[in-house]
Design a protein around this motif. Structure first.
Motif, PDB file in Angstrom:
ATOM      1  N   PRO A 202      -9.182  -2.798   1.176  1.00  0.00           N
ATOM      2  CA  PRO A 202     -10.193  -3.591   2.200  1.00  0.00           C
ATOM      3  C   PRO A 202     -10.552  -2.668   3.255  1.00  0.00           C
ATOM      4  O   PRO A 202     -10.238  -1.693   3.592  1.00  0.00           O
ATOM      5  N   THR A 203     -11.675  -3.150   3.857  1.00  0.00           N
ATOM      6  CA  THR A 203     -12.219  -2.455   4.749  1.00  0.00           C
ATOM      7  C   THR A 203     -12.561  -3.246   6.061  1.00  0.00           C
ATOM      8  O   THR A 203     -12.182  -4.579   6.025  1.00  0.00           O
ATOM      9  N   SER A 204     -12.544  -2.637   6.967  1.00  0.00           N
ATOM     10  CA  SER A 204     -12.763  -3.238   8.475  1.00  0.00           C
ATOM     11  C   SER A 204     -13.888  -3.952   8.855  1.00  0.00           C
ATOM     12  O   SER A 204     -14.303  -4.377  10.012  1.00  0.00           O
ATOM     13  N   VAL A 205     -14.842  -4.151   7.625  1.00  0.00           N
ATOM     14  CA  VAL A 205     -15.956  -4.723   7.859  1.00  0.00           C
ATOM     15  C   VAL A 205     -16.026  -6.214   8.144  1.00  0.00           C
ATOM     16  O   VAL A 205     -15.045  -6.826   7.132  1.00  0.00           O
ATOM     17  N   GLY A 206     -16.728  -6.785   8.939  1.00  0.00           N
ATOM     18  CA  GLY A 206     -16.447  -8.221   9.106  1.00  0.00           C
ATOM     19  C   GLY A 206     -16.464  -8.636  10.476  1.00  0.00           C
ATOM     20  O   GLY A 206     -16.257  -8.132  11.583  1.00  0.00           O
ATOM     21  N   TYR A 207     -16.775 -10.063  10.702  1.00  0.00           N
ATOM     22  CA  TYR A 207     -16.716 -10.347  11.975  1.00  0.00           C
ATOM     23  C   TYR A 207     -15.435 -10.861  12.376  1.00  0.00           C
ATOM     24  O   TYR A 207     -14.360 -10.693  11.778  1.00  0.00           O
ATOM     25  N   GLY A 208     -15.265 -11.717  13.710  1.00  0.00           N
ATOM     26  CA  GLY A 208     -14.062 -11.692  14.425  1.00  0.00           C
ATOM     27  C   GLY A 208     -12.639 -11.959  13.735  1.00  0.00           C
ATOM     28  O   GLY A 208     -11.801 -11.473  13.520  1.00  0.00           O
ATOM     29  N   ALA A 209     -13.118 -13.240  12.824  1.00  0.00           N
ATOM     30  CA  ALA A 209     -11.821 -13.631  12.051  1.00  0.00           C
ATOM     31  C   ALA A 209     -11.462 -12.885  10.697  1.00  0.00           C
ATOM     32  O   ALA A 209     -10.431 -13.192  10.371  1.00  0.00           O
ATOM     33  N   SER A 210     -12.062 -11.793  10.399  1.00  0.00           N
ATOM     34  CA  SER A 210     -11.732 -10.690   9.662  1.00  0.00           C
ATOM     35  C   SER A 210     -10.532  -9.813  10.100  1.00  0.00           C
ATOM     36  O   SER A 210      -9.776  -8.919   9.281  1.00  0.00           O
ATOM     37  N   PHE A 211     -10.104  -9.838  11.581  1.00  0.00           N
ATOM     38  CA  PHE A 211      -9.218  -9.052  12.021  1.00  0.00           C
ATOM     39  C   PHE A 211      -9.170  -7.757  11.853  1.00  0.00           C
ATOM     40  O   PHE A 211      -8.217  -7.201  11.122  1.00  0.00           O
ATOM     41  N   HIS A 212     -10.548  -7.082  11.793  1.00  0.00           N
ATOM     42  CA  HIS A 212     -10.670  -5.583  11.290  1.00  0.00           C
ATOM     43  C   HIS A 212      -9.991  -5.192   9.970  1.00  0.00           C
ATOM     44  O   HIS A 212      -9.506  -4.126   9.909  1.00  0.00           O
ATOM     45  N   GLY A 213     -10.077  -6.048   9.062  1.00  0.00           N
ATOM     46  CA  GLY A 213      -9.543  -5.684   7.672  1.00  0.00           C
ATOM     47  C   GLY A 213      -8.452  -6.720   7.340  1.00  0.00           C
ATOM     48  O   GLY A 213      -7.999  -6.305   6.131  1.00  0.00           O
ATOM     49  N   ILE A 214      -7.811  -7.228   8.114  1.00  0.00           N
ATOM     50  CA  ILE A 214      -6.481  -7.740   7.691  1.00  0.00           C
ATOM     51  C   ILE A 214      -6.818  -9.112   6.790  1.00  0.00           C
ATOM     52  O   ILE A 214      -5.926  -9.131   5.800  1.00  0.00           O
TER      53      ILE A 214
END
Length: 249
Positions: A202-214
């Motif tokens: 998993p990467t930390s790519v994404g908008y807010g609700a991706s929670f930095h990869g979580i």
């Protein structure tokens, strides 16, 4: 290394008072080289199959140079991860043949091809272009450890036909590393298409609700596809290390 202990060990082998296999077991636990700020484990390759790797983030320039210099006493490829260009320039002062992989943020010293299984390869797959830095850390690590790598980038679920167009390369891999951010769905898709181990990153790519990869991490952990194992967020190195161990079988 404790030379007196090593000399005694070799004499025992020479005098036939110690079997070679027993001597090898002793070699696996010989002392490390103590630099004060770091203890260099020169015999990790004997125990674990691969030499010690330098995690550069958090270390000073002088520490990285000192550790690199100690590791250069062996003939192994030397890998430094999470390295800056400044760190690389410093390493190159003592290792002119060092190479910097900018996207991967990796330094490789004494680069040489080892290719243990030329007929096998690791496929490194990304969902998007933004995942490439983590994927490149995985790819460079795998190549430094002597593996052939095939890169399949930007083939995520938003346009699944892109992945299906590379199905031959995907299914021909001995191990597959899937790197994805956002919702991380690509790992499950790949897991349903291949009969080989899939290592999901998993990467930390994404908008807010991706929670930095979580979000991607949880999706991958809850994959309904069998054979998918997950490493930590942005840990391309960890996935490549595990893939390299599988490749040695």
């Amino acid at each position: 290394m404790a030379q007196d202990k090593l000399r005694s060990l070799l004499r025992q082998v020479q005098n036939s008072t110690l079997p070679v296999d027993d001597a090898l077991e002793h070699l696996k636990t010989l002392p490390f080289e103590d630099l004060g700020y770091a203890k260099i484990d020169h015999h990790r390759k004997i125990r674990n199959g691969f030499p010690e790797v330098i995690y550069c983030e958090g270390k000073t320039i002088d520490q990285i140079k000192g550790i690199t210099g100690a590791l250069m006493k062996t003939d192994n490829n030397i890998l430094g991860t999470r390295a800056t260009k400044e760190m690389f320039e410093a390493v190159r002062e003592i290792a002119p043949n060092a190479v910097y992989h900018k996207s991967a943020r990796c330094i490789v010293v004494n680069p040489k091809k080892e290719d243990f299984h030329p007929e096998r390869y690791i496929a490194v797959v990304t969902a998007g272009t933004s995942d490439i830095p983590v994927a490149e850390e995985a790819a460079v690590t795998a190549e430094t450890f002597g593996n052939r790598v095939e890169r399949l980038y930007d083939v995520g679920v938003a346009g699944l036909h892109r992945l299906l167009a590379r199905l031959d390369k995907l299914r021909g891999a001995y191990v597959v590393i899937v790197v994805a951010g956002m919702e991380g769905a690509l790992a499950s898709v790949v897991g349903g298409l291949v009969d080989r181990p899939v290592l999901a990153v998993p990467t930390s790519v994404g908008y807010g609700a991706s929670f930095h990869g979580i979000a991607a991490l949880l999706t991958m952990l809850n994959s309904c596809a069998s054979g998918v194992s997950v490493v930590n967020i942005d840990n391309g190195f960890g996935a490549a290390y595990t893939a390299s161990l599988i490749m040695k079988d």
